[in-house]
Design an enzyme around this catalytic site. Structure first.
Site, mmCIF file in Angstrom:
data_model
loop_
_atom_site.group_PDB
_atom_site.id
_atom_site.type_symbol
_atom_site.label_atom_id
_atom_site.label_comp_id
_atom_site.label_asym_id
_atom_site.label_seq_id
_atom_site.Cartn_x
_atom_site.Cartn_y
_atom_site.Cartn_z
ATOM 1 N N ARG A 42 -8.683 -32.250 -24.673
ATOM 2 C CA ARG A 42 -7.296 -31.979 -25.057
ATOM 3 C C ARG A 42 -6.308 -32.282 -23.930
ATOM 4 N NH1 ARG A 42 -8.823 -26.655 -26.503
ATOM 5 N NH2 ARG A 42 -6.934 -25.999 -25.447
ATOM 6 N N ASN A 43 -6.780 -32.794 -22.804
ATOM 7 C CA ASN A 43 -5.862 -33.170 -21.732
ATOM 8 C C ASN A 43 -5.118 -34.434 -22.172
ATOM 9 O OD1 ASN A 43 -4.832 -34.409 -19.171
ATOM 10 N ND2 ASN A 43 -5.777 -32.565 -18.325
ATOM 11 N N ALA A 44 -3.833 -34.454 -21.964
ATOM 12 C CA ALA A 44 -2.990 -35.555 -22.442
ATOM 13 C C ALA A 44 -2.943 -36.755 -21.494
ATOM 14 C CB ALA A 44 -1.566 -35.041 -22.672
#
Length: 176
Positions: A42-44
């Protein structure tokens, strides 16, 4: 210094002609386990880099890193080592902090023009443990903090983070 076990960051991702250095604070658990920068699903970070630099998100990690560094972007962390239970920057044990050697790194890559901080903690750690302690080479550097790409920074949506990062990196990407 604490007696608790330290976590160690990775070597920098850097190509032959970096213009931009993106600094995080310290890899989180998912990244340390995968031995990859910004590995949390979920890290952008990678979705943003893919969008700005027209990369393919499905490209294997080593090739994605190679493509990014070929675009003139280097990636590293402020900290070489620290004790941090979990992945949250707020849990970094201040007594255990060891900064990376930016004096040597920037001397080796004088073409770097701007340092982008991936979040407030990266900027704070850099200012406290690098700029206030060591002199960096006298090259003209710009510094800018951008919103953290971490999923823990939920105050902003992916679209808002993408917009903030794009405003800085889009103009740079045309120069590289």
């Amino acid at each position: 210094m604490t007696n608790k076990p330290l976590s160690y960051s990775f070597p920098p991702l850097v190509g032959s002609n970096p213009k931009v250095l993106i600094l995080g604070s310290m890899p989180g658990i998912a990244s340390l386990q995968a031995q990859q920068y910004y590995a949390h699903p979920r890290n952008a970070f990678w979705p943003i880099m893919v969008e700005i630099f027209d990369l393919d998100i499905n490209t294997p990690y080593p090739h994605r890193c190679q493509l990014l560094t070929a675009k003139g972007v280097a990636v590293w962390d402020v900290l070489k080592a620290c004790h941090r239970p979990g992945s949250l920057d707020q849990h970094i044990d201040a007594k255990s902090v060891q900064a990376n050697d930016f004096r040597q790194f920037l001397s080796h890559y004088p073409e770097i023009e701007i340092i982008l901080f991936n979040g407030a903690k990266a900027e704070e750690l850099f200012r406290r443990h690098v700029l206030s302690v060591h002199s960096v080479p006298q090259q003209k550097l710009a510094y800018q903090r951008l919103p953290s790409t971490s999923p823990a920074h939920a105050a902003m949506t992916l679209e808002q983070k993408m917009d903030a990062w794009s405003k800085v990196l889009q103009p740079i990407s045309t120069l590289i």
